[in-house]
Scaffold this motif. Sequence first.
Motif, PDB file in Angstrom:
ATOM      1  N   ILE A   2       0.845  -1.189   0.000  1.00 52.05           N
ATOM      2  CA  ILE A   2       0.000   0.000   0.000  1.00 52.05           C
ATOM      3  C   ILE A   2       0.884   1.243   0.000  1.00 52.05           C
ATOM      4  N   ALA A   4       0.818   5.399   0.102  1.00 45.88           N
ATOM      5  CA  ALA A   4       0.039   6.584   0.449  1.00 45.88           C
ATOM      6  C   ALA A   4       0.678   7.800  -0.212  1.00 45.88           C
ATOM      7  N   LEU A  29      -4.587   6.321  -1.466  1.00 43.75           N
ATOM      8  CA  LEU A  29      -3.984   5.023  -1.173  1.00 43.75           C
ATOM      9  C   LEU A  29      -4.067   4.168  -2.428  1.00 43.75           C
ATOM     10  N   TYR A  30      -2.919   3.672  -2.839  1.00 46.58           N
ATOM     11  CA  TYR A  30      -2.861   2.806  -4.015  1.00 46.58           C
ATOM     12  C   TYR A  30      -2.326   1.453  -3.583  1.00 46.58           C
ATOM     13  N   ASN A  31      -3.108   0.415  -3.847  1.00 49.93           N
ATOM     14  CA  ASN A  31      -2.714  -0.947  -3.518  1.00 49.93           C
ATOM     15  C   ASN A  31      -2.111  -1.582  -4.769  1.00 49.93           C
ATOM     16  N   THR A  32      -0.818  -1.883  -4.713  1.00 52.60           N
ATOM     17  CA  THR A  32      -0.138  -2.419  -5.893  1.00 52.60           C
ATOM     18  C   THR A  32      -0.585  -3.834  -6.237  1.00 52.60           C
ATOM     19  N   ASN A  63      -1.737   0.135   7.344  1.00 50.81           N
ATOM     20  CA  ASN A  63      -0.723  -0.789   6.823  1.00 50.81           C
ATOM     21  C   ASN A  63       0.007  -0.255   5.595  1.00 50.81           C
ATOM     22  N   VAL A  64       0.306   1.033   5.617  1.00 54.71           N
ATOM     23  CA  VAL A  64       1.018   1.668   4.511  1.00 54.71           C
ATOM     24  C   VAL A  64       2.480   1.238   4.521  1.00 54.71           C
ATOM     25  N   ASP A  65       3.016   0.964   3.324  1.00 53.40           N
ATOM     26  CA  ASP A  65       4.405   0.541   3.165  1.00 53.40           C
ATOM     27  C   ASP A  65       5.308   1.655   2.633  1.00 53.40           C
TER      28      ASP A  65
END
Length: 108
Positions: A2, A4, A29-32, A63-65
């Motif tokens: 994820i 941000a 938020l972009y979920n790859t 849970n941002v990476d």
Amino acid sequence: MIIAISIDKEDNLDQPVSENFGRSQWFCLYNTDTKIVRFIENIAGAAKQNAGIKTINFLLELNVDIVVSGRFGTIATVLLREKNIQIIIPQKTKILSEIINQLKNQKL
């Protein structure tokens, strides 16, 4: 994963990345993995003190990476690194849709 991206308006892919991480009004938020894009209000951005720290805690709950923003404060930078959250600062002002397209092509 994820990612941000700090922004200042809701639901607008044609806006620039916010220049201020902790005080940005929204995050995209972009979920790859799923390729899903969603917008979430930064509930910590209006804090009178420690907006960056509160924003980090907020993003940890999501849970941002990786975080993309135009600028990060010193304390926010240290805390993000301690939490193993990668920081990306675009070399030039970028539009949100450009960043998402680069992420889809993994060229950020």
